[in-house]
Design a protein around this motif. Sequence first.
Motif, PDB file in Angstrom:
ATOM      1  N   GLN A 195       3.723  -5.014   6.206  1.00 25.87           N
ATOM      2  CA  GLN A 195       2.735  -5.997   6.786  1.00 25.87           C
ATOM      3  C   GLN A 195       1.249  -5.619   6.970  1.00 25.87           C
ATOM      4  N   GLU A 196       1.088  -4.317   7.022  1.00 20.77           N
ATOM      5  CA  GLU A 196      -0.304  -3.814   7.436  1.00 20.77           C
ATOM      6  C   GLU A 196      -0.938  -4.067   6.048  1.00 20.77           C
ATOM      7  N   ALA A 197      -0.736  -4.351   4.951  1.00 20.56           N
ATOM      8  CA  ALA A 197      -1.376  -4.368   3.741  1.00 20.56           C
ATOM      9  C   ALA A 197      -1.936  -5.798   3.759  1.00 20.56           C
ATOM     10  N   GLY A 198      -1.411  -6.983   4.531  1.00 23.05           N
ATOM     11  CA  GLY A 198      -1.749  -8.315   4.371  1.00 23.05           C
ATOM     12  C   GLY A 198      -1.037  -8.872   3.144  1.00 23.05           C
ATOM     13  N   GLU A 199      -0.647 -10.051   3.414  1.00 24.96           N
ATOM     14  CA  GLU A 199      -0.059 -10.825   2.244  1.00 24.96           C
ATOM     15  C   GLU A 199      -0.799 -10.889   1.096  1.00 24.96           C
ATOM     16  N   LYS A 200      -2.055 -11.386   1.110  1.00 26.67           N
ATOM     17  CA  LYS A 200      -2.935 -11.624  -0.013  1.00 26.67           C
ATOM     18  C   LYS A 200      -3.053 -10.264  -0.999  1.00 26.67           C
ATOM     19  N   THR A 201      -3.120  -9.021  -0.230  1.00 28.17           N
ATOM     20  CA  THR A 201      -3.538  -7.756  -0.915  1.00 28.17           C
ATOM     21  C   THR A 201      -2.324  -7.469  -1.672  1.00 28.17           C
ATOM     22  N   TRP A 202      -1.055  -7.841  -0.683  1.00 33.13           N
ATOM     23  CA  TRP A 202       0.160  -7.438  -1.478  1.00 33.13           C
ATOM     24  C   TRP A 202       0.505  -8.265  -2.786  1.00 33.13           C
ATOM     25  N   LEU A 203       0.469  -9.793  -2.775  1.00 34.35           N
ATOM     26  CA  LEU A 203       0.297 -10.664  -3.809  1.00 34.35           C
ATOM     27  C   LEU A 203      -0.678 -10.193  -5.162  1.00 34.35           C
ATOM     28  N   MET A 204      -1.611  -9.899  -4.700  1.00 38.45           N
ATOM     29  CA  MET A 204      -2.627  -9.686  -5.615  1.00 38.45           C
ATOM     30  C   MET A 204      -2.264  -8.396  -6.452  1.00 38.45           C
ATOM     31  N   HIS A 205      -1.443  -7.130  -5.476  1.00 42.65           N
ATOM     32  CA  HIS A 205      -1.204  -5.998  -6.047  1.00 42.65           C
ATOM     33  C   HIS A 205       0.102  -6.418  -7.207  1.00 42.65           C
TER      34      HIS A 205
END
Lengths: 170, 375
Positions: free
Chosen positions: A59-69
Amino acid sequence: MADASAGRASEALVVEWMAQYGTDVKRLCLMLLKDLPLAEDAAQETFLKAWRSYAGFRQEAGEKTWLMHIALNVCRDMLRTHWFRRFDRRITPEELPLAYDPAWPDPTLAAAIAALPLHQREAILLRYWQGMEVGEIARTMGCSINTVKSNLQRGKRRLKERLERWYYDE
Amino acid sequence: MNDAMKKNLDRQLSRVQWTAEDSKAVCCRMREETEGAKRKWPTGFALVAVLMMAATVALAVSSQAGMLDFLHHFNAYIPGDAQTYVQKDVAVFDHELVTVQVRESYYDGRTLRLTLDMVPKEANMLLLGSTARFDDAWQEVIGLDDAAGDLADTRQVEDMVSPDTKLYRVAVEGKTAGVWPFAPGQTAFENAVLDPETGVLTVYHQELFSDDQPKRTVEFEVTLSKYPGEVKDGAVYAHTLEVTSAAKKTPTYESEAVVDYPQAGAQINRLLLEVKPQEIYYFIEFTAPEYQLTPHRTSSAVLFEFVDAASPAKRLPYGLVGTYGVRRVGEDQYVQWGTLGRDELHDSYLLRAHDADDFTRYETMSIPVTLVNDE
């Protein structure tokens, strides 16, 4: 919001992600792949992979960051496969002329960005289009902060050469 | 720069939106996977796993990815019996820097698929794919399915290299005569994955040939170039293989009559289908007299897609070649070719035409086909 039995996200959560981030993900995929049908496939695949691998989401990465990754990885993967299938592999994707696409009625900026090498393109898009911080971009791209900075610097230099008319520093 | 770029890009890409159709497609696939309704991938995958386990004694590198793992990765339709047409332990070529093991091969007269294990001769060699870079994510180098990899692992290739590491990029290039006439310059593709335990790089290599030949002598080169360094300075190893088609016969189907697409501005003169062991090749011969070629459009302004009659919002699954192309063969005359999933043999096909530029002129017609050759 997770399906505990499979470690997957719930459908409701994926629908929420798609509503919130779908257009950004699809546009990012288009800018990376330069092909609208492929970008549609890549964007859909991104949400499917997010759904399947929700258990691994920190969760610390943030949803958007994770999805963009995930989107970046899907696109990199497609570039390694589709481009090799469709084009002479002695030519890198970056060397190919930008195909005409009705989604880009005024292709000046998009074409200049699309002509950047892949990693510079990723860094530039995440920084200046998606507004991410450098550390966040490093997590998204799966590389070091120094690599991100280097790609941003090189990408900006190339863009400046092409886009003097509108370019200005922060 | 932030605002200027964002505003410009948003304006230029304003026509690209996430749509209800996108959401529907994702939800359908989630439900299919959840309910187990779409079992073709797991079944195929299980088959590969079982067969690969059976081969562990024979192969020192059996944990490496197999041909169907690579093809699965391309999201193509894999028939349940696809593995039965794959030849195992085909050949071994010993060289100065590596041993090249042709672990798997498939040939159907038109397409050659090879799974090549590159076994390094020295312990400090690190073999990578032909386009690898220092800043590539390590998880992508060692895994075919990036979603299955460890997202928290942010290591890159450069993190895995020590001062005494000998780093090489490995490229495979087909040298067999015969260009696929419908896709000049699009005859081959490859993908690679590294087994970090053994150091063996497995390369998947595919080539398409211009004609259908039951037997063929194929030639390919493996180039090892030091990275960083120039490919031209690399070690080049040449190989020759004799391959025989896995297709004992090739049933061929044709459309019965010319089909007009007045709305889309095209006419299909013939739909031809060739059924091979792992996929169906299709050739759509058509005319599109209403459209002019432009610098942006060098092939055709009209494209066709096979629509799933049972679910018109979907296309029929692609075959393992996984792509398509269009060739201009005369004034206003074109051939679109590609492959469909092998199990997509039907009495008739729904073929949707659309203009390739504006996506506004859609038209769908049903085209019956009949068997014309069963040899």
